[in-house]
Design a protein around this motif. Structure first.
Motif, PDB file in Angstrom:
ATOM      1  N   LEU A 161      75.448  -3.665  54.647  1.00  0.00           N
ATOM      2  CA  LEU A 161      75.621  -2.224  53.910  1.00  0.00           C
ATOM      3  C   LEU A 161      75.755  -2.836  52.349  1.00  0.00           C
ATOM      4  O   LEU A 161      76.567  -2.860  51.869  1.00  0.00           O
ATOM      5  N   PRO A 162      74.506  -3.387  51.810  1.00  0.00           N
ATOM      6  CA  PRO A 162      74.619  -3.762  50.608  1.00  0.00           C
ATOM      7  C   PRO A 162      74.529  -2.671  49.308  1.00  0.00           C
ATOM      8  O   PRO A 162      73.698  -1.884  49.666  1.00  0.00           O
ATOM      9  N   LEU A 163      75.473  -2.727  48.501  1.00  0.00           N
ATOM     10  CA  LEU A 163      75.521  -1.472  47.733  1.00  0.00           C
ATOM     11  C   LEU A 163      75.466  -1.992  46.145  1.00  0.00           C
ATOM     12  O   LEU A 163      76.383  -2.199  45.573  1.00  0.00           O
ATOM     13  N   GLU A 164      74.282  -2.208  45.661  1.00  0.00           N
ATOM     14  CA  GLU A 164      73.857  -2.576  44.408  1.00  0.00           C
ATOM     15  C   GLU A 164      74.031  -1.594  43.626  1.00  0.00           C
ATOM     16  O   GLU A 164      73.267  -0.404  43.835  1.00  0.00           O
ATOM     17  N   PRO A 165      74.887  -1.615  42.575  1.00  0.00           N
ATOM     18  CA  PRO A 165      75.086  -0.372  41.566  1.00  0.00           C
ATOM     19  C   PRO A 165      73.569   0.038  40.819  1.00  0.00           C
ATOM     20  O   PRO A 165      72.548  -0.777  40.549  1.00  0.00           O
TER      21      PRO A 165
END
Length: 300
Positions: free
Chosen positions: A65-69
């Motif tokens: 669940l990588p959440l890069e802005p």
């Protein structure tokens, strides 16, 4: 990408004022010197402890669940409304805004839900990663729409709604055979009680956005609704790529696939910030919490 997302709650803003979560006039009190003020209600439950989070808890780089802005995930598919199957599109954006919730710095996700091309729901979702790599869900603010017409709001935050509890949206080391876990809880009248368990690893799946290996499969459910499960597929380095369902009592029977992953430019990110800040200002739902914060240097 939506946190849980198994049903839509519709509450009038007037009812929320009675519940004591809305702040008439939008006034917020903060301690001097920028120190964190303890929330008014207990944050105990589901193993949540603010001491388990570091100063960069809004940086979410969990493998599944990588959440890069500045990243946007677009899912397309269909779901049931009554006996009618309708087109369904879910658009989730990892913003570069943050918010302090229960003394934990969260990343703000912005989620939009469209049915047959019409907006039905917008959400701000507050997520943080602890020092072990677990991604936690600390609450959300949902606005319900009938097309372009605003139709109500349903906010809850751990520590600012009595009885609310944070939950794990993605474990640091998801393994088959481990116990089910809570993704968060909000008591009536909010009725948010999603749980999850890992049911498979190492799967392969193809969707319009690409073909993926080493896929993790998680089923979500509500304990009070037996025989209804939402199945989510997570690809490493990407996040959720497919949603399905099983069970004789699953009402929505939602089917979604990842259509595309977009990287937003500065102009698009400015529009995202404006939308999120407008939602917070419109709702004034956070009582004693500090407002959303923009980055010192806007995302390029």
């Amino acid at each position: 990408m939506k946190a849980g997302g198994r049903h839509r709650a519709v509450l009038a803003l007037g009812a929320l004022l009675v519940a004591g979560l809305l702040s008439p006039g939008g006034a917020r009190s903060q301690p001097a010197g920028g120190a964190c003020a303890p929330p008014p209600f207990s944050t105990d439950g589901n193993g949540f402890d603010p001491a388990d989070f570091g100063p960069d808890s809004n940086v979410i780089d969990n493998r599944f669940l990588p959440l890069e802005p500045g990243t946007r995930w677009v899912h397309r598919g269909s779901s049931l409304e009554g006996r009618r199957r309708v087109r369904h599109r879910v658009v989730f954006t990892a913003t570069d805004l943050t918010k302090e919730v229960a003394c934990v710095r969260t990343l703000v996700g912005w989620d939009r839900d469209f049915v047959d091309g019409e907006l039905v729901e917008k959400e701000l979702i507050f997520l943080a990663q602890d020092l072990e790599g677990n991604v936690w869900h600390l609450g959300q603010y949902a606005e319900i729409y009938d097309g372009e017409q605003f139709d109500g709001a349903a906010p809850w935050l751990v520590g600012y709604l009595q009885g609310a509890r944070a939950g794990v949206l993605m474990p640091a080391d998801p393994r088959v055979g481990t116990p089910a876990y809570s993704e968060g809880y909000a008591p009536p009248p909010y009725f948010w009680d999603d749980h999850a368990r890992v049911i498979a690893r190492g799967r392969e799946t193809c969707v319009p956005a690409g073909c993926f290996e080493h896929v993790l499969v998680i089923e979500e459910f509500e304990p009070t609704k037996p025989g209804a499960f939402q199945i989510k597929f997570y690809a490493p380095g990407v996040g959720p790529v497919r949603t399905g369902w099983r069970g004789p009592n699953e009402e929505e029977q939602e089917v979604l696939v990842l259509a595309e992953v977009q990287r937003l430019d500065e102009a698009a990110m400015a529009r995202v910030r404006a939308e999120a800040l407008a939602m917070e200002a419109r709702g004034t739902v956070y009582g004693l919490t500090a407002p959303l914060e923009a980055p010192a240097s806007p995302t390029g």
